[in-house]
Design an enzyme around this catalytic site. Structure first.
Site, short mmCIF file in Angstrom:
data_model
loop_
_atom_site.label_atom_id
_atom_site.label_comp_id
_atom_site.label_asym_id
_atom_site.label_seq_id
_atom_site.Cartn_x
_atom_site.Cartn_y
_atom_site.Cartn_z
N HIS A 47 0.84 -1.21 0.00
CA HIS A 47 0.00 0.00 0.00
C HIS A 47 0.88 1.26 0.00
CE1 HIS A 47 -3.68 2.30 1.11
NE2 HIS A 47 -2.79 3.08 1.71
N GLU A 48 1.81 1.32 0.94
CA GLU A 48 2.66 2.51 1.01
C GLU A 48 3.58 2.59 -0.22
OE1 GLU A 48 1.83 4.72 3.11
OE2 GLU A 48 0.57 3.41 4.34
N GLU A 107 -4.92 7.66 -2.88
CA GLU A 107 -5.39 6.41 -2.30
C GLU A 107 -5.76 5.41 -3.39
OE1 GLU A 107 -4.88 6.14 0.76
OE2 GLU A 107 -5.91 4.28 1.29
N HIS A 128 1.69 4.48 -2.81
CA HIS A 128 1.81 5.93 -2.61
C HIS A 128 3.19 6.43 -3.06
CE1 HIS A 128 -1.90 6.75 -0.46
NE2 HIS A 128 -1.64 5.88 0.49
#
Lengths: 495, 495
Positions: free
Chosen positions: B262-263, B292, B266
């Protein structure tokens, strides 16, 4: 007094700028990724510029000038704050802002270039930056005054009251008494069974031992942090945030242990400063020399003593049984105090250490006082190594490129390292008269040592001047004889 | 144009302030010692205040006003810079500086208090800070406008163009179509052999796998860093310095893997923004929702796909043979997509995740639009958990205290998480029409996915608006039907 509050408000703003610049610098030195530096240097120079503008603002100058006229209305500490502010102001007030900003940017970049140059063993890569830094330093001094003795200005910046004359006396004593003694010792050295010194020690376990040491020395984790960096250093913004770094080299266990204790010495000093100074300009250690006296004291008088390892050698053996079970305490003690011709200052033994400083002092003196061709510096460095230590580096990363200081513009700093060792010895003999040093170390009661130093030195922050501290603690003026005596006593017994 | 240069110079100074404040925040969240925070908050609020003064200075306002009159002399990007600056200015220009400084200080302290309150499971410890933050946010909105619909102001801050009306439609679709579907799925769940999900995985090895993933996803180490923190996050100052954090929980392997991916999503977005935006106000992602969408896309569409683990499961097994050798790929795939009633948003499965957001949206709406007694919030939270997910937290660290956002004043942020997931699904179907997604993932060619997203989304930074990006990429306006379709397709096959 309203005026003093105005003064404090500006000081606090200065502190705020100082803090964010410090945090950025901590980040740069411990973890920032390499591609970020061009933008970072560019943007940080803007913040440095803002900070500079504030520090030389008309308003601030006016407030200080008026306070100086009304000193009788201030208490003792307030007076000291004002006088220190005045001194800081005088250092920079005549430097044009653009000069300051450009310099700050240059320094931010140069440290990265130095790191790479050192890695690549390439003095030529670093040379143009070194040249620019030296030119900028000289120009800054010219803005401050028309003094011809530029190097004195730098020496005084790092150790108030010190001059080439005084340092020459100090280093002459070292050359006269120590250099021959070191040569004697080096002649006496025999082959000993000390392969354990350079054998491999797992770096994770080294870290575990440094963490053990943090407990032994009563370092406060809630007000600091241990990290790794190429060049070990201590960093602080106030007594509540005092961090330090070490590096772990697989084949140099002693490096993490003694750089660790050294930085712990700096850190304990900062953590033990009275918190009332936290938000004043009297926080931080009294001077570079006094700071170094504390780190050297912990590193050498405590950490390299026989008694210290009577208390802690079993612990170290339990972490490295394979490497150390057959090494006696006495062998280990001799190992950590082994005198040897070596290239790298930060890894040097206690006895040859001041000779490394002597070399740097003489070169800096050449740069700022005598004039020298920068192309010649590596050769000059190597020749001096030969002269004092009888060895010659074959690569510049073992020679002139080994230290970070010049890339950060810190000329005049090195001599305080030797001076600090000499202060430490003078303090050491006073302490021995006062408390049972050997027994305390043997009983692992470092706390008692910390308390003694806190009471006599640490608590005062920079509210006292270095030589004032030394006088108050030892009852005497600075005298290098204690340093010579200490080294001769210790190493005559060893060799 | 001279005027535009003047504008750029002020912008650059703003960037400099933003950068040092960001670095301090990174430090605060990843390593600063706890006792440093009172002084730190105090001093950082001064820097925030300086930054604020600059951002609302008469000079800057004048420059922007004049540029708005001379827009025809600017190129397209320059126009966008000016318009974005104008929008940022309007947000804060009417807030008194002291208000802003006090708020910044409050936020700095509150995050530490929240951390402790969460650790102590003590909502009452956090409540007075929450109260102050909410009051400050409301006051800030009142300074900005006399709008009654305060929550809309906050929603728009995080996702330009979004309102309660639009979010209500979105969440109504979720309530109508997803909530019953989730209930169906939860009814169908059987006891499976999935003890491997919560068995112990050495955290150092987990870190090794996250580092492996960094290579798989082509994260650029020279422009970033991985670290640990209580709450995973991505941090950046420009495309050359994009870092992220994860946390390692021994009994939750999936947490480090999927928070990691997830990170990484980003971070890839930030690293792939065209460097020409680095020193402009158009750097950084287009919006929270689009950001997101990227993190969710990598985490769920890529990371939780069967194909992804066809390529990487052997690697994971080689790191954890004991725990996984008897677990088939299919069992593992079912494990990472296991749907379950759970308390913690960041650990929630993809299907129930939007219901966690729904709860937060409804509570924020109550706080800012309907009025609610803060004493009641824990009970309201728990009741909503019961309503939508049929479970009730027994402690507040599993309930209302779990997220950092409110302690940082980030109200209006949560809904963008669900919105981002919905954007991601819409983008996903477009991508599938364009490239052979399944094959690329299976062949471990994440680079091709990165390139597609760079070309269509990442490179533009925030030079395009969120709905403009979505339109340009998918050819359609935002439509939640893709999200519902995606979840139903995936989970109908699984359950």
């Amino acid at each position: 007094m309203e005026l003093f509050n105005q003064f404090k408000a500006i000081q606090k703003k200065q502190k705020a700028y100082g803090m964010v610049l410090s945090i950025a610098s901590w980040d740069s030195n411990t973890e920032a990724p390499k591609e970020c530096f061009p933008h970072r240097a560019d943007l940080l120079s803007i913040i440095s510029g803002e900070s500079f503008s504030l520090a030389v603002s008309e308003e601030y100058q006016g407030v200080i000038a008026e306070l100086l006229n009304r000193m009788d209305e201030l208490d003792e500490l307030q007076k000291k704050e004002v006088l220190k502010a005045k001194k800081s102001l005088d250092k920079i007030v005549k430097i044009p802002k653009q000069e300051y900003v450009d310099y700050s940017k240059l320094i931010n970049l140069s440290q990265r270039v130095w790191e790479e140059a050192k890695e690549n063993d390439d003095y030529d890569q670093f040379k143009p930056y070194l040249k620019k830094i030296i030119e900028a330093k000289k120009k800054q001094i010219e803005f401050r005054s028309d003094r011809e003795d530029k190097y004195n200005v730098l020496l005084d910046d790092f150790e108030e009251g010190m001059t080439m004359e005084l340092y020459d006396q100090f280093f002459d004593a070292i050359k006269k008494d120590l250099v021959p003694f070191v040569k004697e010792v080096l002649k006496k050295k025999k082959d000993e069974e000390d392969a354990f010194i350079t054998t491999a020690y797992d770096t994770k376990k080294q870290k575990a031992f440094v963490e053990y040491l943090m407990d032994v020395f009563h370092y406060d984790y809630n007000r600091g942090r241990l990290k790794e960096s190429v060049h070990p250093f201590t960093w602080n913004t106030h007594s509540k945030d005092v961090r330090f770094t070490v590096r772990y080299l697989e084949n140099l266990l002693f490096s993490s242990i003694f750089a660790g204790i050294h930085e712990l010495g700096h850190a304990l000093y900062e953590q033990q400063i009275d918190e009332k100074f936290d938000m004043t300009n009297l926080n931080g250690g009294a001077s570079m020399g006094i700071h170094e006296s504390q780190s050297r004291f912990y590193e050498n008088m405590v950490g390299r003593s026989r008694m210290f390892w009577e208390a802690h050698y079993d612990k170290l053996k339990s972490i490295f049984p394979e490497q150390l079970n057959k090494v006696s305490l006495e062998q280990f003690y001799r190992g950590i105090n082994k005198v040897d011709e070596s290239f790298i200052r930060v890894e040097a033994d206690e006895l040859t250490y001041p000779l490394h400083i002597l070399i740097r002092y003489e070169i800096e003196r050449m740069i700022f006082d005598e004039g020298v061709d920068l192309d010649e510096l590596p050769a000059i460095w190597n020749a001096k190594m030969k002269q004092y230590l009888n060895i010659e580096p074959t690569k510049d990363s073992d020679g002139i490129l080994q230290d970070v200081h010049w890339s950060a513009g810190m000329f005049g700093y090195f001599p305080t390292y030797a001076l600090g060792s000499a202060y430490a010895a003078q303090i050491y003999y006073t302490m021995r008269d006062d408390i049972d040093f050997d027994a305390l170390i043997r009983e692992n009661n470092i706390k008692a040592i910390n308390v003694w130093l806190e009471e006599k030195i640490h608590q005062f922050g920079s509210s006292k001047k270095p030589l004032e501290i030394l006088k108050d603690v030892t009852g005497e003026a600075f005298d290098p004889k204690y340093y010579i005596r200490y080294l001769k006593e210790k190493y005559s017994e060893l060799y």
